[in-house]
Design a protein around this motif. Structure first.
Motif, mmCIF file in Angstrom:
data_model
loop_
_atom_site.group_PDB
_atom_site.id
_atom_site.type_symbol
_atom_site.label_atom_id
_atom_site.label_comp_id
_atom_site.label_asym_id
_atom_site.label_seq_id
_atom_site.Cartn_x
_atom_site.Cartn_y
_atom_site.Cartn_z
ATOM 1 N N ARG A 28 0.856 -1.175 0.000
ATOM 2 C CA ARG A 28 0.000 0.000 0.000
ATOM 3 C C ARG A 28 0.900 1.235 0.000
ATOM 4 N N GLU A 29 1.950 1.206 -0.859
ATOM 5 C CA GLU A 29 2.952 2.265 -0.851
ATOM 6 C C GLU A 29 2.376 3.618 -1.237
ATOM 7 N N ARG A 82 -9.811 3.304 -8.992
ATOM 8 C CA ARG A 82 -8.873 2.472 -8.245
ATOM 9 C C ARG A 82 -7.886 1.851 -9.230
ATOM 10 N N LEU A 84 -4.618 -1.117 -9.487
ATOM 11 C CA LEU A 84 -3.811 -2.183 -8.909
ATOM 12 C C LEU A 84 -2.817 -2.641 -9.974
ATOM 13 N N ALA A 100 6.860 0.657 -6.485
ATOM 14 C CA ALA A 100 6.084 1.133 -5.340
ATOM 15 C C ALA A 100 6.591 2.496 -4.869
ATOM 16 N N ARG A 104 4.597 6.019 -4.653
ATOM 17 C CA ARG A 104 4.563 6.769 -3.390
ATOM 18 C C ARG A 104 5.082 8.193 -3.559
ATOM 19 N N ASN A 114 -5.317 5.893 -4.084
ATOM 20 C CA ASN A 114 -6.100 4.958 -4.901
ATOM 21 C C ASN A 114 -5.229 4.127 -5.848
ATOM 22 N N ASP A 116 -2.397 0.982 -5.817
ATOM 23 C CA ASP A 116 -1.724 -0.070 -5.075
ATOM 24 C C ASP A 116 -0.818 -0.874 -6.001
ATOM 25 N N ILE A 145 -10.202 -4.401 -1.273
ATOM 26 C CA ILE A 145 -9.685 -3.114 -0.807
ATOM 27 C C ILE A 145 -10.612 -1.946 -1.101
#
Length: 401
Positions: A28-29, A82, A84, A100, A104, A114, A116, A145
């Motif tokens: 979940r960076e 979202r 992913l 990641a 971030r 939003n 991941d 999630i």
């Protein structure tokens, strides 16, 4: 024959475990926010009649594709959605950590929380069923999630949007949320023998590294317990249908997983077969994936790479996405400049962005989305309105053919 049967059951068991067990080992960076920040964002994200929908994007890639993944992510980014991201076992742990960190480091991703990145990679071989297992697991994680999204969209590092997210949100705003956009046909042709009667074993289901699938010497009959459909692996699926195949309260999705564990290119047939054999979903099926491809003659396994010579036809197609692109091709820069209004390091422009082009010289940044307002406001281009008209037209005909 006993050994083959054992390997088939083993592959199916691994496929089912990959599909139905929601792993907690994802990073979940991108969402290191305080609880108050998250509450503010949740309040800003309205989910009522007349508000835009929410898309859940599954973006997949492999080693050496971090830059392409980040570029694609920024091109399809909108705070309502979202995202992913999964790098398969062809990537290294350092690459996944780097991805990641890149997520971030982006202020807008961090603010809205939003995006991941899957912390665990999966071995995949596009010929076999491991790609399907990874996709189903991605869908399961997105269900876990977030409770807000309406449609699940699959993209790879070779894809790119050819409309803005405001255009796409506008086009889907009045679409019934249970509809599924799946290119499909029951006319199997040569595929009946080459894909559905032959038995393939995908070692990537039970190996840590990407491994090449291989065919068994035995063959099998075409099933008569269900009707097989096939088509494009790139889909836009409703949340209700994703819940149907992931949670599988009905036995059909599980039976199909057992069968498709040993089918070549199963990701091109599983969703089509599941939806067209499910009475509660068959009439929610729209036979269009909203993608632009150019095929060779005769067509190969993959569409041709797109370049600037395809630009006009691509834009006039009224599709939402196009593939395949070579990373860094000039045509992507043209899409960024003329359609997405995206700077080299920025995200695609939308009504939620408060930056003004006249401020660029003052701020020194070309990113118009460093400041933002109401994320529920959208402003489609004329092309977005045309896409809405196209979608309204194609959804009039539903069902499986």
């Amino acid at each position: 024959m006993r050994l083959l049967s054992l390997s088939s059951w083993l592959a199916a068991a691994v496929l089912i475990s990959c599909a139905f067990v929601v792993s907690r080992s994802f990073l979940r960076e991108g969402i290191q926010n305080s609880n108050s920040d998250i509450e503010t964002i949740n309040k800003a994200l309205r989910k009522s009649h007349g508000d835009p929908p929410v898309f859940a994007y599954w973006i997949s890639g492999t080693g050496g594709e971090n830059r392409r993944i980040i570029r694609l992510l920024k091109a399809v980014y909108h705070p309502r959605n979202r995202y992913l991201i999964h790098l398969d076992a062809g990537s290294t742990a350092d690459e996944r950590t780097e991805l990641a960190r890149a997520v971030r480091s982006e202020r807008v991703f961090k603010a809205f929380g939003n995006v991941d990145v899957m912390g665990k990679s999966y071995a995949v071989d596009r010929t076999g069923s491991s790609v399907l297992a990874a996709t189903l697991h991605g869908a399961a994680v997105l269900l876990k999630i977030s409770k807000d999204w309406d449609w699940f969209i699959t993209l790879s590092s070779s894809d790119y949007p050819i409309v803005t997210q405001d255009d796409l949100l506008h086009a889907f705003m009045t679409v019934p949320r249970d509809l599924n956009f799946v290119d499909h046909t029951s006319d199997l042709g040569w595929k009946e023998h080459e894909r559905f009667q032959k038995i393939i074993v995908d070692p990537s289901l039970y190996m840590d590294a990407n491994a090449q699938s291989f065919f068994a010497t035995e063959t099998r009959q075409t099933p008569d317990a269900f009707r097989i459909f096939t088509g494009s692996p790139w889909v836009i699926l409703s949340r209700s249908f994703i819940e149907h195949v992931v949670y599988a309260w009905d036995n059909l999705p599980r039976k199909l997983l057992m069968y498709f564990a040993n089918v070549a290119y199963s990701v091109e047939s599983y969703f089509q077969t599941a939806i067209c054999n499910s009475p509660q979903f068959i009439n929610t099926t729209v036979n269009d994936d909203l993608r632009y491809f150019v095929w060779d003659d005769p067509p190969g396994l993959d569409p041709l790479f797109l370049n600037e010579s395809n630009y006009e036809a691509m834009i006039n197609s009224k599709a939402a996405f196009a593939r395949r692109f070579i990373g860094g091709d000039e045509v992507l820069n043209k899409v960024d400049d003329q359609i997405l209004r995206r700077s080299s390091n920025g995200v695609s422009y939308g009504k939620w962005c408060l930056g003004r082009e006249e401020d660029i010289s003052e701020t020194g940044s070309e990113d118009l989305c460093l400041t933002w307002g109401d994320i529920n406001l959208i402003e489609p281009r004329p092309e977005g309105k045309e896409l809405r008209e196209l979608v309204a037209k194609i959804i009039e005909r539903r069902g499986c053919v």
